[in-house]
Design a protein around this motif. Structure first.
Motif, PDB file in Angstrom:
ATOM      1  N   ARG A  23      17.088 -44.222  14.070  1.00  0.00           N
ATOM      2  CA  ARG A  23      18.486 -44.446  13.707  1.00  0.00           C
ATOM      3  C   ARG A  23      18.622 -44.854  12.241  1.00  0.00           C
ATOM      4  O   ARG A  23      19.566 -44.465  11.552  1.00  0.00           O
ATOM      5  CB  ARG A  23      19.100 -45.520  14.611  1.00  0.00           C
ATOM      6  CG  ARG A  23      19.312 -45.033  16.038  1.00  0.00           C
ATOM      7  CD  ARG A  23      19.916 -46.144  16.892  1.00  0.00           C
ATOM      8  NE  ARG A  23      20.112 -45.690  18.266  1.00  0.00           N
ATOM      9  CZ  ARG A  23      21.196 -45.074  18.697  1.00  0.00           C
ATOM     10  NH1 ARG A  23      22.191 -44.839  17.853  1.00  0.00           N
ATOM     11  NH2 ARG A  23      21.297 -44.708  19.971  1.00  0.00           N
ATOM     12  N   LEU A  24      17.667 -45.672  11.765  1.00  0.00           N
ATOM     13  CA  LEU A  24      17.711 -46.089  10.359  1.00  0.00           C
ATOM     14  C   LEU A  24      17.586 -44.882   9.434  1.00  0.00           C
ATOM     15  O   LEU A  24      18.331 -44.738   8.459  1.00  0.00           O
ATOM     16  CB  LEU A  24      16.589 -47.094  10.095  1.00  0.00           C
ATOM     17  CG  LEU A  24      16.517 -47.657   8.659  1.00  0.00           C
ATOM     18  CD1 LEU A  24      17.794 -48.431   8.348  1.00  0.00           C
ATOM     19  CD2 LEU A  24      15.296 -48.558   8.503  1.00  0.00           C
ATOM     20  N   VAL A  25      16.655 -44.000   9.750  1.00  0.00           N
ATOM     21  CA  VAL A  25      16.472 -42.790   8.932  1.00  0.00           C
ATOM     22  C   VAL A  25      17.659 -41.856   9.084  1.00  0.00           C
ATOM     23  O   VAL A  25      18.165 -41.276   8.115  1.00  0.00           O
ATOM     24  CB  VAL A  25      15.153 -42.081   9.322  1.00  0.00           C
ATOM     25  CG1 VAL A  25      15.052 -40.727   8.608  1.00  0.00           C
ATOM     26  CG2 VAL A  25      13.959 -42.945   8.988  1.00  0.00           C
ATOM     27  N   ALA A  29      20.406 -40.109   6.325  1.00  0.00           N
ATOM     28  CA  ALA A  29      20.087 -38.695   6.071  1.00  0.00           C
ATOM     29  C   ALA A  29      21.304 -37.972   5.494  1.00  0.00           C
ATOM     30  O   ALA A  29      22.450 -38.224   5.904  1.00  0.00           O
ATOM     31  CB  ALA A  29      19.635 -38.020   7.362  1.00  0.00           C
ATOM     32  N   PRO A  30      21.123 -37.015   4.518  1.00  0.00           N
ATOM     33  CA  PRO A  30      22.259 -36.280   3.916  1.00  0.00           C
ATOM     34  C   PRO A  30      22.793 -35.185   4.824  1.00  0.00           C
ATOM     35  O   PRO A  30      23.850 -34.625   4.566  1.00  0.00           O
ATOM     36  CB  PRO A  30      21.646 -35.690   2.646  1.00  0.00           C
ATOM     37  CG  PRO A  30      20.189 -35.519   2.979  1.00  0.00           C
ATOM     38  CD  PRO A  30      19.826 -36.655   3.900  1.00  0.00           C
ATOM     39  N   VAL A  31      22.060 -34.822   5.892  1.00  0.00           N
ATOM     40  CA  VAL A  31      22.523 -33.797   6.814  1.00  0.00           C
ATOM     41  C   VAL A  31      23.112 -34.460   8.045  1.00  0.00           C
ATOM     42  O   VAL A  31      22.945 -35.659   8.282  1.00  0.00           O
ATOM     43  CB  VAL A  31      21.362 -32.857   7.211  1.00  0.00           C
ATOM     44  CG1 VAL A  31      20.849 -32.111   5.995  1.00  0.00           C
ATOM     45  CG2 VAL A  31      20.233 -33.638   7.882  1.00  0.00           C
ATOM     46  N   MET A  32      23.820 -33.622   8.821  1.00  0.00           N
ATOM     47  CA  MET A  32      24.463 -34.149  10.030  1.00  0.00           C
ATOM     48  C   MET A  32      23.489 -34.035  11.203  1.00  0.00           C
ATOM     49  O   MET A  32      22.979 -32.945  11.490  1.00  0.00           O
ATOM     50  CB  MET A  32      25.741 -33.347  10.322  1.00  0.00           C
ATOM     51  CG  MET A  32      26.795 -33.497   9.227  1.00  0.00           C
ATOM     52  SD  MET A  32      28.291 -32.523   9.531  1.00  0.00           S
ATOM     53  CE  MET A  32      27.713 -30.876   9.120  1.00  0.00           C
ATOM     54  N   GLY A 126      19.814 -32.257  17.403  1.00  0.00           N
ATOM     55  CA  GLY A 126      19.964 -31.155  16.452  1.00  0.00           C
ATOM     56  C   GLY A 126      20.463 -31.575  15.078  1.00  0.00           C
ATOM     57  O   GLY A 126      20.864 -32.719  14.854  1.00  0.00           O
ATOM     58  N   VAL A 127      20.420 -30.600  14.184  1.00  0.00           N
ATOM     59  CA  VAL A 127      20.869 -30.783  12.794  1.00  0.00           C
ATOM     60  C   VAL A 127      21.988 -29.770  12.516  1.00  0.00           C
ATOM     61  O   VAL A 127      21.829 -28.569  12.787  1.00  0.00           O
ATOM     62  CB  VAL A 127      19.712 -30.571  11.801  1.00  0.00           C
ATOM     63  CG1 VAL A 127      20.226 -30.689  10.369  1.00  0.00           C
ATOM     64  CG2 VAL A 127      18.600 -31.566  12.063  1.00  0.00           C
ATOM     65  N   ASN A 128      23.103 -30.268  11.990  1.00  0.00           N
ATOM     66  CA  ASN A 128      24.218 -29.409  11.548  1.00  0.00           C
ATOM     67  C   ASN A 128      24.270 -29.417  10.023  1.00  0.00           C
ATOM     68  O   ASN A 128      24.267 -30.499   9.411  1.00  0.00           O
ATOM     69  CB  ASN A 128      25.556 -29.904  12.102  1.00  0.00           C
ATOM     70  CG  ASN A 128      25.707 -29.599  13.588  1.00  0.00           C
ATOM     71  OD1 ASN A 128      24.962 -28.798  14.132  1.00  0.00           O
ATOM     72  ND2 ASN A 128      26.668 -30.244  14.236  1.00  0.00           N
ATOM     73  N   VAL A 129      24.307 -28.238   9.421  1.00  0.00           N
ATOM     74  CA  VAL A 129      24.383 -28.124   7.950  1.00  0.00           C
ATOM     75  C   VAL A 129      25.632 -27.304   7.591  1.00  0.00           C
ATOM     76  O   VAL A 129      25.812 -26.181   8.097  1.00  0.00           O
ATOM     77  CB  VAL A 129      23.122 -27.446   7.376  1.00  0.00           C
ATOM     78  CG1 VAL A 129      23.248 -27.327   5.856  1.00  0.00           C
ATOM     79  CG2 VAL A 129      21.879 -28.226   7.767  1.00  0.00           C
TER      80      VAL A 129
END
Length: 693
Positions: A23-25, A29-32, A126-129
């Motif tokens: 959670r800290l990282v 993070a700059p991505v969603m 997942g990651v959203n960009v």
């Protein structure tokens, strides 16, 4: 029962610590980032994702992310998502998601399945960009490339492009149409086979040099055309560099210059021929210049001849008309005597005498008068043409509407009498000599009015059109018409066409064409009208004041008449006497004898005198005599009256400039001539001549 759960606690603590680190990282993070449970419901959104959707941390449990999917992208997102959930496998997709501000953004989603330590499926992480800008850039680049290809294929140039190392990977459609080779066959190094064998090595050498140095490519070589012919082309190429100055592409063109090269070669050969024939050219130019000078001199001589002939023809006419009037006066006396004899002794009058007095003599005098009037008109026409040829043109801007309106006013009376109309349509303005243009249109309009058809209402139309390289004016009338065989004849002096029921000698059309030719206009006749392409005399007495102080007559004034025509001299003397002037008149028929007399001591020291001077003398010009008199200290105060048949305004002004006091033009018509001489007699009776010369 007591269970040892130390290991379990240790695992739970490790898991909790790992989750905290995640959670800290994730928050920084700059991505969603997101996590979902087994049902696809969100259990975690990092700060970037929460800000995108505008969701508070405590509201994640109740947030339905499906409402943010663009209606048109449901299948694109739910399909891969459902398959991944069912198969508990990774998936990737793109879809438009609605941001907190309401704007739909293109988002790239990459997700992995999430499992518990025991292998239980927990959901997806997942990651959203946000790739909206990337997709817009790609679309703009694609559209730009499409526009480039459309433009490249629509122009006549042969366009090609290469990679930084010179590998050809693009040709426009025009290249394949020009060379006739299949598409793709000239990619890479295949293009070199299109060069003429004699040009290949040179072309490759220059191209390699440009690739090494980055210098622009510029060369002329022969390229194989689809016809099999090698044609000259101009090859050019420029490098395209990135922000660091590195070459990323080469773009080039080929331009067919074969015709230009052939023209250059022909020009070179032509120049060589010109050099070889330069001497001949100079000789021909010299001959042409001499011929032009001869033609100019001949033209000037013709004009001068017409002027002289006009004067020489008019001089006898003055005598004929003058002595015809004297004959009329004598006839009146004879007829009066004849009537008395007829009353007192009719037997003395024979039939021949009666016929001679009552008919023959009157008829003869009438024919003489009418013939001399016609002759005078012809002489005037010749003289006018001569003057028009000598006149210096003065170009100016002409408002043709106003100029033609003035022409209409000048013929308004004739139009009214004939029940006709003159219509002026749109006419472009013109820069030319005003008098010449007025003469051309005036003569043509006068001619059109004169020859209207009395059987129908007359209509004359003037129109014009600017053709770019010139101006065309048309004068159209519904008159009698002109036989096509006479289209050129009507412009000849004294030649007419059709029924000869109008007075005149067709001087108007001849004058119009003469004026037009002098200004390099083209004047002709077409079936519907005339088209211009812009390819009576009275005495004139001008009196100046005498210079110097004049004194009353104390001695009789002698009149010195210098006149070579004996008839003129006699008529002048007769009419001066009739005006009541009885002074002595000394007549001299040549300039030489007059000069000898005037400059003799007898005359220079004698009483006052006045000179009547004709300008056209057999041995010298009257203007020279005038100049001699006015340059002499003793004789310059003597009044000089120029009395001549010449009415050229340049001659008139020249005489006044030299010091003439009066200039009188002799009219041919005898009544006008007599009136002019009587005016002269009245002038002589009141003039004061300097007593001492």
């Amino acid at each position: 029962m007591i269970l040892d759960i130390t290991d379990q606690k240790r695992v739970e603590d490790a898991l909790r610590e790992s989750e905290q680190r995640f959670r800290l990282v994730a928050e920084s993070a700059p991505v969603m980032l997101w996590m979902g449970d087994q049902n696809g419901k969100c259990v975690y959104l990092n700060r970037a994702q929460r800000e995108f959707w505008g969701v508070e941390l405590e509201a994640i449990a109740d947030f339905d992310w499906g409402t943010t999917v663009h209606p048109e992208d449901h299948d694109a997102l739910y399909g891969p998502f459902g398959q991944g959930m069912q198969a508990q496998a990774p998936f990737s997709t793109e879809a438009r998601l609605q941001r907190a501000d309401g704007e739909y953004r293109i988002v790239s989603t990459n997700a992995q399945p999430r499992f518990s330590p025991g292998g239980e499926f927990l959901g997806m992480i997942g990651v959203n960009v946000d790739i909206t800008e990337n997709r817009q850039t790609e679309r703009a680049l694609r559209e730009s490339e499409e526009r480039f290809r459309a433009i490249a294929n629509s122009i006549d140039q042969l366009i090609w492009a290469t990679q930084p190392n010179g590998y050809h990977d693009y040709y426009n459609q025009r290249w394949y149409e020009y060379t006739g080779v299949p598409e793709g066959t000239t990619d890479g190094a295949g293009w070199s086979g299109m060069f003429h064998p004699d040009d290949q090595e040179r072309a490759w050498s220059i191209w390699r040099h440009c690739l090494e140095t980055g210098e622009p490519y510029h060369i002329e070589y022969r390229l194989k055309h689809r016809s099999g012919q090698y044609r000259w082309v101009l090859g050019r190429a420029q490098p395209v560099r990135d922000d660091q100055g590195r070459i990323i592409r080469w773009f080039g063109t080929c331009t067919d210059i074969h015709d230009f090269k052939q023209a250059q070669e022909e020009l070179r050969e032509s120049r060589e021929r010109a050099v070889r024939t330069e001497e001949e050219t100079r000789r021909l130019a010299s001959m042409l210049a001499d011929r032009v000078a001869e033609l100019d001199a001949a033209n000037e001589e013709i004009q001068r001849f017409a002027y002289i002939v006009s004067h020489d023809l008019r001089a006898p006419l003055v005598n004929v008309m003058g002595f015809t009037s004297e004959l009329e006066s004598a006839h009146a006396e004879i007829e009066q005597f004849y009537r008395k004899v007829l009353e007192t002794n009719p037997g003395l009058v024979s039939p021949d005498t009666r016929s001679a007095v009552e008919a023959d003599l009157v008829e003869a005098i009438g024919f003489i008068r009418s013939s001399t009037v016609k002759m005078d008109k012809l002489i005037n026409a010749i003289l006018k043409l001569s003057r028009e040829g000598r006149r210096v043109l003065a170009p100016e801007h002409l408002g043709m509407g106003a100029l033609l309106e003035a022409q209409r006013q000048s013929v308004a009376h004739q139009l009214h009498e004939r029940g006709a109309e003159l219509v002026i349509e749109n006419v472009p303005d013109l820069t030319s000599d005003r008098l010449a243009v007025e003469q051309i249109f005036g003569n043509l309009i006068d001619n059109a009015v004169k020859y209207l058809d009395p059987a129908r209402q007359g209509r004359i139309v003037v129109r014009g059109q600017d053709l770019g390289i010139g101006i065309r004016y048309e004068i159209e009338d519904n008159g009698r018409g002109i036989d096509p065989k006479d289209y050129e004849r009507i412009f000849d002096l004294f030649r007419r066409s059709g029924v000869q029921d109008q007075q005149g000698r067709n001087r108007s059309c001849a004058r119009a064409r003469s004026c037009a030719k002098a200004r390099r206009y083209d004047l002709g006749v077409v079936a519907a009208g005339r088209r211009l392409d812009l390819h009576g005399r009275a005495a004139q007495i001008h009196q100046h004041e005498f210079g110097g102080r004049v004194m009353p007559h104390q001695h009789p004034v002698t009149i010195i008449m210098i006149e070579d025509d004996e008839g003129h001299a006699r008529l002048i003397e007769k009419n001066i006497r009739r005006a009541g002037v009885c002074n002595e008149i000394r007549t001299f028929a040549s300039g030489t004898s007059a000069i000898e007399h005037l400059f003799s001591d007898v005359v220079r020291n004698a009483g006052p005198f006045l000179v009547l001077l004709d300008l056209n003398l057999p041995d010298m010009n009257g203007v020279d005599i005038l100049a001699k008199l006015k340059n002499d200290e003793k004789l310059k105060r003597a009044p000089v009256v120029v009395l001549t048949t010449t009415d050229d305004q340049r001659e008139v002004q020249r005489c006044y400039d030299l010091g003439a006091n009066v200039y009188i033009t002799k009219p041919v018509e005898y009544e006008s001539f007599s009136q002019a001489i009587r005016q002269l007699g009245l002038f002589l009776s009141v003039i004061q001549v300097p007593e001492t010369l």
